[in-house]
Design a protein around this motif. Sequence first.
Motif, PDB file in Angstrom:
ATOM      1  N   VAL A   1     -17.743-127.544 -55.135  1.00  0.00           N
ATOM      2  CA  VAL A   1     -18.311-126.991 -56.372  1.00  0.00           C
ATOM      3  C   VAL A   1     -18.706-125.539 -56.125  1.00  0.00           C
ATOM      4  CG1 VAL A   1     -20.163-127.214 -58.073  1.00  0.00           C
ATOM      5  CG2 VAL A   1     -19.122-129.269 -57.081  1.00  0.00           C
ATOM      6  N   GLY A   2     -18.405-124.684 -57.054  1.00  0.00           N
ATOM      7  CA  GLY A   2     -18.624-123.245 -56.887  1.00  0.00           C
ATOM      8  C   GLY A   2     -20.071-122.876 -56.636  1.00  0.00           C
ATOM      9  N   THR A   3     -20.271-121.968 -55.703  1.00  0.00           N
ATOM     10  CA  THR A   3     -21.627-121.485 -55.394  1.00  0.00           C
ATOM     11  C   THR A   3     -21.824-120.026 -55.794  1.00  0.00           C
ATOM     12  OG1 THR A   3     -20.932-120.893 -53.144  1.00  0.00           O
ATOM     13  CG2 THR A   3     -21.889-123.088 -53.464  1.00  0.00           C
ATOM     14  N   LYS A   4     -20.741-119.334 -56.080  1.00  0.00           N
ATOM     15  CA  LYS A   4     -20.867-117.943 -56.520  1.00  0.00           C
ATOM     16  C   LYS A   4     -20.448-117.843 -57.983  1.00  0.00           C
ATOM     17  CE  LYS A   4     -16.213-116.404 -55.197  1.00  0.00           C
ATOM     18  NZ  LYS A   4     -15.441-115.400 -54.426  1.00  0.00           N
ATOM     19  N   TRP A   5     -20.844-116.763 -58.611  1.00  0.00           N
ATOM     20  CA  TRP A   5     -20.464-116.532 -60.005  1.00  0.00           C
ATOM     21  C   TRP A   5     -19.063-115.923 -60.065  1.00  0.00           C
ATOM     22  CZ3 TRP A   5     -23.898-119.640 -60.834  1.00  0.00           C
ATOM     23  CH2 TRP A   5     -25.243-119.474 -60.546  1.00  0.00           C
ATOM     24  N   GLY A   6     -18.537-115.809 -61.257  1.00  0.00           N
ATOM     25  CA  GLY A   6     -17.226-115.193 -61.408  1.00  0.00           C
ATOM     26  C   GLY A   6     -16.137-116.212 -61.655  1.00  0.00           C
ATOM     27  N   VAL A   7     -14.889-115.795 -61.469  1.00  0.00           N
ATOM     28  CA  VAL A   7     -13.708-116.595 -61.797  1.00  0.00           C
ATOM     29  C   VAL A   7     -13.013-117.038 -60.515  1.00  0.00           C
ATOM     30  CG1 VAL A   7     -11.474-116.576 -62.977  1.00  0.00           C
ATOM     31  CG2 VAL A   7     -13.432-115.359 -63.986  1.00  0.00           C
ATOM     32  N   TYR A   8     -12.658-118.307 -60.444  1.00  0.00           N
ATOM     33  CA  TYR A   8     -11.958-118.858 -59.281  1.00  0.00           C
ATOM     34  C   TYR A   8     -10.468-119.054 -59.589  1.00  0.00           C
ATOM     35  CZ  TYR A   8     -16.495-120.060 -57.157  1.00  0.00           C
ATOM     36  OH  TYR A   8     -17.756-120.016 -56.605  1.00  0.00           O
ATOM     37  N   ASP A   9      -9.634-118.893 -58.553  1.00  0.00           N
ATOM     38  CA  ASP A   9      -8.195-119.139 -58.707  1.00  0.00           C
ATOM     39  C   ASP A   9      -7.877-120.625 -58.844  1.00  0.00           C
ATOM     40  OD1 ASP A   9      -7.479-116.490 -58.638  1.00  0.00           O
ATOM     41  OD2 ASP A   9      -7.081-116.457 -56.479  1.00  0.00           O
ATOM     42  N   ASP A  10      -8.800-121.488 -58.433  1.00  0.00           N
ATOM     43  CA  ASP A  10      -8.564-122.934 -58.465  1.00  0.00           C
ATOM     44  C   ASP A  10      -8.635-123.450 -59.901  1.00  0.00           C
ATOM     45  OD1 ASP A  10      -8.404-123.423 -55.560  1.00  0.00           O
ATOM     46  OD2 ASP A  10     -10.490-122.741 -55.582  1.00  0.00           O
ATOM     47  N   VAL A  11      -7.488-123.870 -60.417  1.00  0.00           N
ATOM     48  CA  VAL A  11      -7.381-124.351 -61.797  1.00  0.00           C
ATOM     49  C   VAL A  11      -6.618-125.677 -61.801  1.00  0.00           C
ATOM     50  CG1 VAL A  11      -7.416-121.987 -62.677  1.00  0.00           C
ATOM     51  CG2 VAL A  11      -5.218-123.114 -62.266  1.00  0.00           C
ATOM     52  N   PHE A  12      -6.649-126.348 -62.944  1.00  0.00           N
ATOM     53  CA  PHE A  12      -5.898-127.593 -63.065  1.00  0.00           C
ATOM     54  C   PHE A  12      -4.394-127.341 -62.957  1.00  0.00           C
ATOM     55  CE2 PHE A  12      -9.685-129.085 -65.625  1.00  0.00           C
ATOM     56  CZ  PHE A  12     -10.042-130.120 -64.773  1.00  0.00           C
ATOM     57  N   MET A  13      -3.690-128.236 -62.249  1.00  0.00           N
ATOM     58  CA  MET A  13      -2.234-128.223 -62.243  1.00  0.00           C
ATOM     59  C   MET A  13      -1.752-129.104 -63.402  1.00  0.00           C
ATOM     60  SD  MET A  13       0.819-127.645 -61.363  1.00  0.00           S
ATOM     61  CE  MET A  13       0.828-126.763 -59.815  1.00  0.00           C
ATOM     62  N   PRO A  14      -0.889-128.591 -64.275  1.00  0.00           N
ATOM     63  CA  PRO A  14      -0.507-129.338 -65.477  1.00  0.00           C
ATOM     64  C   PRO A  14       0.513-130.460 -65.228  1.00  0.00           C
ATOM     65  CG  PRO A  14       0.564-127.201 -65.482  1.00  0.00           C
ATOM     66  CD  PRO A  14      -0.372-127.202 -64.312  1.00  0.00           C
ATOM     67  N   ARG A  15       0.225-131.320 -64.252  1.00  0.00           N
ATOM     68  CA  ARG A  15       1.013-132.534 -64.084  1.00  0.00           C
ATOM     69  C   ARG A  15       0.641-133.522 -65.180  1.00  0.00           C
ATOM     70  NH1 ARG A  15      -0.998-131.593 -58.870  1.00  0.00           N
ATOM     71  NH2 ARG A  15       0.565-130.908 -57.342  1.00  0.00           N
ATOM     72  N   GLU A  16       1.461-134.513 -65.380  1.00  0.00           N
ATOM     73  CA  GLU A  16       1.169-135.533 -66.372  1.00  0.00           C
ATOM     74  C   GLU A  16      -0.135-136.257 -66.023  1.00  0.00           C
ATOM     75  OE1 GLU A  16       1.286-137.627 -69.776  1.00  0.00           O
ATOM     76  OE2 GLU A  16       2.555-135.919 -69.228  1.00  0.00           O
ATOM     77  N   GLU A  17      -0.363-136.504 -64.728  1.00  0.00           N
ATOM     78  CA  GLU A  17      -1.597-137.164 -64.298  1.00  0.00           C
ATOM     79  C   GLU A  17      -2.824-136.364 -64.727  1.00  0.00           C
ATOM     80  OE1 GLU A  17      -3.912-138.441 -60.146  1.00  0.00           O
ATOM     81  OE2 GLU A  17      -1.979-137.401 -60.067  1.00  0.00           O
ATOM     82  N   THR A  18      -2.739-135.036 -64.590  1.00  0.00           N
ATOM     83  CA  THR A  18      -3.857-134.176 -64.977  1.00  0.00           C
ATOM     84  C   THR A  18      -4.081-134.208 -66.480  1.00  0.00           C
ATOM     85  OG1 THR A  18      -3.309-132.712 -63.131  1.00  0.00           O
ATOM     86  CG2 THR A  18      -4.805-131.850 -64.806  1.00  0.00           C
ATOM     87  N   LEU A  19      -3.007-134.127 -67.225  1.00  0.00           N
ATOM     88  CA  LEU A  19      -3.123-134.134 -68.682  1.00  0.00           C
ATOM     89  C   LEU A  19      -3.697-135.458 -69.176  1.00  0.00           C
ATOM     90  CD1 LEU A  19       0.228-132.324 -69.476  1.00  0.00           C
ATOM     91  CD2 LEU A  19      -2.080-131.394 -69.765  1.00  0.00           C
ATOM     92  N   GLN A  20      -3.321-136.560 -68.536  1.00  0.00           N
ATOM     93  CA  GLN A  20      -3.885-137.849 -68.916  1.00  0.00           C
ATOM     94  C   GLN A  20      -5.368-137.921 -68.559  1.00  0.00           C
ATOM     95  OE1 GLN A  20      -1.476-141.073 -67.410  1.00  0.00           O
ATOM     96  NE2 GLN A  20       0.321-140.450 -68.582  1.00  0.00           N
ATOM     97  N   PHE A  21      -5.724-137.343 -67.424  1.00  0.00           N
ATOM     98  CA  PHE A  21      -7.145-137.254 -67.051  1.00  0.00           C
ATOM     99  C   PHE A  21      -7.925-136.500 -68.131  1.00  0.00           C
ATOM    100  CE2 PHE A  21     -10.239-134.179 -65.398  1.00  0.00           C
ATOM    101  CZ  PHE A  21     -11.211-135.019 -64.859  1.00  0.00           C
ATOM    102  N   LEU A  22      -7.425-135.350 -68.537  1.00  0.00           N
ATOM    103  CA  LEU A  22      -8.113-134.537 -69.538  1.00  0.00           C
ATOM    104  C   LEU A  22      -8.226-135.271 -70.868  1.00  0.00           C
ATOM    105  CD1 LEU A  22      -6.513-131.065 -68.712  1.00  0.00           C
ATOM    106  CD2 LEU A  22      -8.879-131.778 -68.255  1.00  0.00           C
TER     107      LEU A  22
END
Length: 542
Positions: free
Chosen positions: A286-307
Amino acid sequence: MKHFLFTFFCLGLLHVASAQPNIIPKPSQILLAKGEWTMKAKTKIGAPEDAKWSQVASMLASQLSKATGMDIKTAKGKGDITLAISSDASLGEEGYRLLSTPKGVTIQAQTAKGAFYGVQTLLQMLPAEAFSPVAVPGVKWTVPLATIKDVPRYAYRGLMLDVGRHFMPIEFVKKYIDLIALHKQNQFHWHLTEDQGWRIEIKKYPELTTIGSKRSETMKGHYSDQKYDGTPYEGFYTQEQIKEVLKYAEDRFVNVIPEIELPGHALAALAAYPQLGNNPDKIYQVGTKWGVYDDVFMPREETLQFLESVLSEVIELFPSKYIHIGGDECPKTQWKESRFAQDLIKKENLKDEHGLQSYVIKRIDKFITSKGRRMIGWDEILEGGLSPNATVMSWRGTEGGIAAAKEGHDVIMTPNNFVYLDHYQADAKTQPIAIGGFTDLAESYSYDPTPKELSAEEAKHILGVQGNVWTEYMKTPAYVEYMVWPRAIALSEVGWTPKESKNFEDFSKRLETHKKRLDYLGVNYFGAPINSKFEYVWPAKK
């Protein structure tokens, strides 16, 4: 309407220009007269035999009883203060008429919501002590004689609160809603997920909160200092707590819009479920600093079903027509480096990584629409092509809102230079640490949500305005209040009052009286009596 005004003038009352009551936001139309009505110990509040109307009457009776020490009762039908159903279609869902005469006060509206806003005006026509949580002796409880017709300029008048960076307790969230309602705003945008913390219980995915709601430490000082406090931080709302807040908001005619961030600002979720990221073998934290992280969701079907599963639970909880999905600040670095993402771009005949983000947003939009709701996203969702049913929040200036409105999409204006309440509001050397920028009360008040670049037809897509509160540097409720009010009060008038009736000098004069009300409510507003920690000093000023 003719009978209403005829009654008023037949009382022999004269227009008085010099004794304007200090009502915020300023009503659409107000005509004052000489004289006043005095509330007595046996005052009754009458209302139609309807649950919502009776609730409005009971809330008014409760507050007046606390402040005056009188035992104010409610009754069916007429009273000394009467809430009455109006057949005047021009009042719409939120408008009201208020008539105060030597015999009492009548508030007419088409809906209980309109009557509720009329009640907020009535409370502001009374002495400031009407907002006291305890009885104040020696007050003459009078209302100036007046006739008011009041209808909001915009349908959407909101205030956002980010609890992802710093978690805010339930009691403060309720107080936040109280202040939204007092100022005739009607939307509470609850930003519930972030890189730095996932704050909503999702029963299907418990690790979103057992892991995602906790971070090992928090940045100390300003971002540029790159220092940390070494103290673990956590917090989330159970679904039962959220239901409690939703009922509280409903009773005050405030709609609550949840925001679940995607496809970026996802680090807290990835810490809980790393298989949803672009590198399933990575140990996310979990992020400890402010700002924008490069770590984003990968748009696999599994991810979309999770969302979709997460959003299903959110939609089940929240009755709001709108569901906010973020869509902002999503770096494309990992997608550019991912063979899967690049193959998906080719397979779906997408132009680039922006098109891939649009692909995700459109999929989620279709899902939300299938549930009978409407999707809101920040203006980055314009990149790669706007989803068919999307409503846009324009935050990076006004350009995104203009573009969306010209394409026929609804827009909520939230440009950062006017409505970002995490900006400094005075010389930074004199203020507690903030994210940066400068937006003072006058600048917030000066904002006009309808861009001049739009035609009359295009301008119909501007739903309204919202103030945004990002809490990177706001660790406590007191600090949130200090940053939000009175700038959010200025924005309430931006959203409600006709453009031609706005005047900052006049607003500033009314605000001085209004601050006395905030004192009784214990609001830690900018300019209030505070200590060295920028915390409110009780008791309230008289």
